[in-house]
Structures are given as C-alpha cells and as structure tokens.
Design an enzyme around this catalytic site. Sequence first.
Site, PDB file in Angstrom:
ATOM      1  N   TYR A  61       0.838  -1.208   0.000  1.00  0.00           N
ATOM      2  CA  TYR A  61       0.000   0.000   0.000  1.00  0.00           C
ATOM      3  C   TYR A  61       0.870   1.254   0.000  1.00  0.00           C
ATOM      4  CZ  TYR A  61      -3.658   3.272   1.504  1.00  0.00           C
ATOM      5  OH  TYR A  61      -4.522   4.331   1.599  1.00  0.00           O
ATOM      6  N   LYS A  74       1.167   4.255  -2.789  1.00  0.00           N
ATOM      7  CA  LYS A  74       0.796   5.647  -2.477  1.00  0.00           C
ATOM      8  C   LYS A  74       2.004   6.596  -2.603  1.00  0.00           C
ATOM      9  CE  LYS A  74      -3.636   5.024  -1.670  1.00  0.00           C
ATOM     10  NZ  LYS A  74      -4.675   5.607  -2.544  1.00  0.00           N
TER      11      LYS A  74
END
Length: 283
Positions: free
Chosen positions: A171, A175
């Site tokens: 993740y 990002k």
Amino acid sequence: MYNLNGKVALVTGAGGEYGIGRAIATRLAKEGADVIVSDVVSNPYAYDSNDWEGAPSVVREIEALGRQAVTILADVSDADQVDALVNEGVERFGHIDIFVSNAGSRPGPDRVPVVELEEEAWDTVHKINLKGTFLCCRAVARHMIDRGGGGKIITMSSVSGRTGSARFAAYAASKFGVIGFTQALAQELAPHHINVNAICPGVVDTERWSYIAAALSPEDISGEEWRASGRHNEAMRQRDSRVPLGRVAVGEDVAKTAAFLASSESDYLTGLAINVAGGSAMG
Ligand code: NAD
C-alpha cells in the site's frame, strides 16, 4: 463557499456509505458541480447497511441538492473500461472539469510482513491504486487537453505515501508512487492550465478500516465479520487519542480539501501533496 456552478466532476470509488468518495462527490455537488459517480460495482459494501444502495444512493443525494448526477461503473485498472467511463461521462454532460482519483484497493491479504506478501496481493494493490490512477488521469487529461478549458485533477495518496510502516509495504509503495506520478503529471499539464494535486489523508473512519483491522488482527476474521461484530467504532475511538487534533477524520474532512483543490481558489497550486491528518503527519 466555492463556486463550481457549471462544472462537471468525476469521482471514482464513490459508492461506499461512509467512504471518502461519497463525501467528496456530495461536497462538490453542494458547491454547484454536476457529478459522475463511479465505482467498480454499484454497491461495494452491499452487506453492510439496510437501505444504502451504493452509487445510486449518492446520485439521489446529489439530485436532492439540485444538481445532476449519474452512475457509471468501471474498473479503474482496466484501460478499456476507464476510457469508456470518460467517454460516456463526456457524452452525458459535454465535458469533465474536475477529476478525483479516489478508488483504492480493499485492504486484506496485502497487510502482512513483506516476507509473507504474495505476489498476487502486491499486484492487486498496484493495479488499482497506481495503474488505476494512471489510466484514469490519462483518459481525463486527454479530454481536458482536447477541450482546452483547463481543469483540476486530484489524486488520492495517503500519509502512507510519505512514510512506510510495517505490514503496509504494498500500500505504501503504491501511495508513494501516486505522489511521484502526481508531480510528473502536474508538470506536464501546467501549460494546459490543468492543476494536479494529491491529498494524503491520515486515518479516515470509513468501511476500509474494518478490513485493515481484520487483516492486522491475530484472529482469523474477515473485514465483514469485523464490521458485523461491532468492533469498528471501538477501534476507531482508540485511534482518536493518537491524533493531535483529538479525533480521526471523517470523509467530510477530506472533502473540504478536495473542494478547495477543485475550485479556482487553488489556481496557483500544482504538484502538491497535502496532508489531511489532524496533525498526525507533518511535512
Ligand atoms: P474505501 O475502501 O471505502 O473506498 C474505496 C472505493 O474504491 C470503494 O468504493 C471500492 O469499491 C472502490 N474500488 C475498489 N477497487 C476498485 C476498482 N478496481 N475500480 C474502481 N473502484 C474500485 O476507502 P476510503 O477509505 O473511502 O478511501 C478512499 C481513498 O482514500 C483510497 O484511495 C484510500 O487508499 C485513500 N485513503 C484512505 C484512508 C482512510 O483512512 N480511510 C487514508 C488514506 C488514504
């Protein structure tokens, strides 16, 4: 507060009842925009609530505000579906002025230590969060450039796009990627008067936190079961005290920044990544 009359916004990942996407879609409508409400399925949390119907419920909310709205479903990781989404939106409203790349992969098998992280889980996160951002921004940017009227593109990173943490590797990497992509796109689109900025939320109390809590829990429990067990609110309230401003965010906190970035008040801002984190992340 901001005048978005006559503007058309496209928001992805906007079908969740407590989601950031819904909050942004309705806030932009309150500011005067018509909205294309998109998601991968009509009701991403269908099991969760009695009368919530997902994206069609958001459309009805926007119509009740006196604005026009339509649901168009698309998987942001599929180039053909993304191009069709943008084409259909432009056919329906004539133009798209504001794009919010909000869709994000559902947390689950990716929230494990790197040594246990399966390739498939890594790929899924990157396909939706990073490739999806690229595909949607590409399709919208092509339209905005052809039209020649400028525009506003808002990507959704995270405080995890600034600092990595254990069990958030896939993740966080996606990002971090969104911020780099946002900066590159901002430079390319500046001559076209298209502003591109990222928002980096801290913890926002949305459905996704039931999935994160379940994945991080030592129990063998699914996100759905975690939510049904009633522990979601308890876990969120425990996190309140870790935020300098005293509470985790709700979708509306993020929507306020999105509304600003969608408005002419942000005309001289581009390539930024703005924390909306109650002081839990600075710089
Ligand atoms: P959420 O999981 O509730 O919403 C994500 C939405 O994206 C859902 O409606 C889902 O159906 C949709 N989606 C998933 N896969 C898709 C696909 N392939 N194509 C199109 N749509 C798809 O999450 P949220 O908390 O509302 O978060 C929204 C965004 O903000 C995400 O990008 C997330 O990473 C980011 N974010 C959230 C938090 C938080 O604490 N909630 C913090 C930082 C960043």
